[in-house]
Design a protein around this motif. Sequence first.
Motif, short mmCIF file in Angstrom:
data_model
loop_
_atom_site.label_atom_id
_atom_site.label_comp_id
_atom_site.label_asym_id
_atom_site.label_seq_id
_atom_site.Cartn_x
_atom_site.Cartn_y
_atom_site.Cartn_z
N UNK A 177 -0.39 0.76 7.36
CA UNK A 177 -1.56 1.19 6.58
C UNK A 177 -2.85 0.58 7.09
N UNK A 178 -2.78 -0.60 7.72
CA UNK A 178 -3.99 -1.25 8.23
C UNK A 178 -4.42 -0.68 9.57
N UNK B 25 -5.67 4.29 -0.64
CA UNK B 25 -5.55 2.92 -1.11
C UNK B 25 -6.00 2.75 -2.55
N UNK B 26 -6.20 3.87 -3.28
CA UNK B 26 -6.64 3.80 -4.67
C UNK B 26 -5.46 3.45 -5.56
N UNK C 265 0.90 6.56 13.73
CA UNK C 265 -0.20 6.23 14.65
C UNK C 265 -0.02 4.78 15.07
N UNK C 266 -0.21 4.52 16.36
CA UNK C 266 -0.09 3.17 16.90
C UNK C 266 -1.46 2.75 17.44
N UNK C 267 -1.97 1.68 16.89
CA UNK C 267 -3.30 1.18 17.26
C UNK C 267 -3.17 0.21 18.43
N UNK D 241 0.83 -1.20 0.00
CA UNK D 241 0.00 0.00 0.00
C UNK D 241 0.87 1.25 0.00
N UNK D 242 2.00 1.23 0.71
CA UNK D 242 2.90 2.38 0.70
C UNK D 242 3.47 2.61 -0.69
N UNK D 243 3.75 1.54 -1.43
CA UNK D 243 4.25 1.70 -2.79
C UNK D 243 3.19 2.29 -3.70
#
Length: 374
Positions: free
Chosen positions: A207-208, A230-231, A120-122, A12-14
């Motif tokens: 990303x998740x 995420x497009x 951000x840390x979930x 997703x980062x790519x």
Amino acid sequence: MSTMFGALNRFISRLDSESPSQSSRNGSPYGFQILRNKNLEIPIEPWYDFIIGINGRQVDNPDPNLFATEVRNCAGSSVSLVLWNAKGQRTRTLALPVPTPSPTLGITLQWTPLSVSEDVWHVLDVIPNSPADTAGLLPYGDYIVGTPEGNVHGESGLGELVEDYLHRSLRLYVYNHEYAVTRLVTLTPSRTWGGSGALGCVLGFGALHRLPVPMTEPIAGPGETLFETARFSNEERRPPSAQLPLQSPSLYPPPSSAMQPSDLLIPASMVCPQAPPSQPATSTTGGPPRVAKKPRAAAASNMAFDDYFREGEQKSKEEDFAPSTKKTAPPPPPPKSTKEPPPAKSPEPAAETQSEEDETKPAEIEAQTETADG
């Protein structure tokens, strides 16, 4: 499992880096992050909102004086701002009136890269009696978004900060998704609390685990994407469901053109009505008249079950030799015999028989000996 999530995060980062024009960032990786909002009438959320456009133009200069000059030029009218929100990574356009006496908006800005919203840390799980549990962290609903102790960047940034504050008070900004509030949490990291880790909680990064859309916003319609980042780069933009053209009237007739009752499908009734008695038809040819068949009485549905259970009960009694509940007469006694039984003979003494056998044996032996001598 961690390898799979890591590969998905890198994918997703790519995609984010390869897409040159994204609606969420308008091609600009920087924007003015809103740190404070003194005007409560303006629907702007500090820390989460970024100004990436003004009056139809993209903000690409970090000089705050140019931004303030653009706002003062709109005194007496309204200024149009394009905001990007870190919750769900969405953009929106906001028109704000600019007063004439003091042409300011009452907000404090900072030129910041939009990538800070990815740090951000979930909080996925909290171990009981741990430092995180004592501080009041909630699993799944809490997100660690920052700290007043300094800037934290990257996946390992929070771990390094925790190591520096072992056995000392550490303040963290925590956002709760269920209540849509941000609070300041103070905890003391320690490795001697009795469990694994210095915080005693499981954290997710990547990303998740980015900030989701607030629960107060409407659910995305068909064809809309929840996260714009995420497009895919080769994917075409789709219009929202609210902007889709209406269908042709020929396909979906309006309610005014009601259908005739004959065109409707009427389901059959569950209980068939009784047919009127028919007159017997007279046969033109000779022959005996037909006898009408007698209607068979429909057996009750529960009679079959009663017979089945009664048969099973009878078989069970036969196998278990259970006594019957019916009272039956006892069997008749055997008939009495008139003949007297013969008298029993007394056995002969065994000693006399044994002596006779012993006397005959020597006589036979002597006879055999005489024969052998002759």
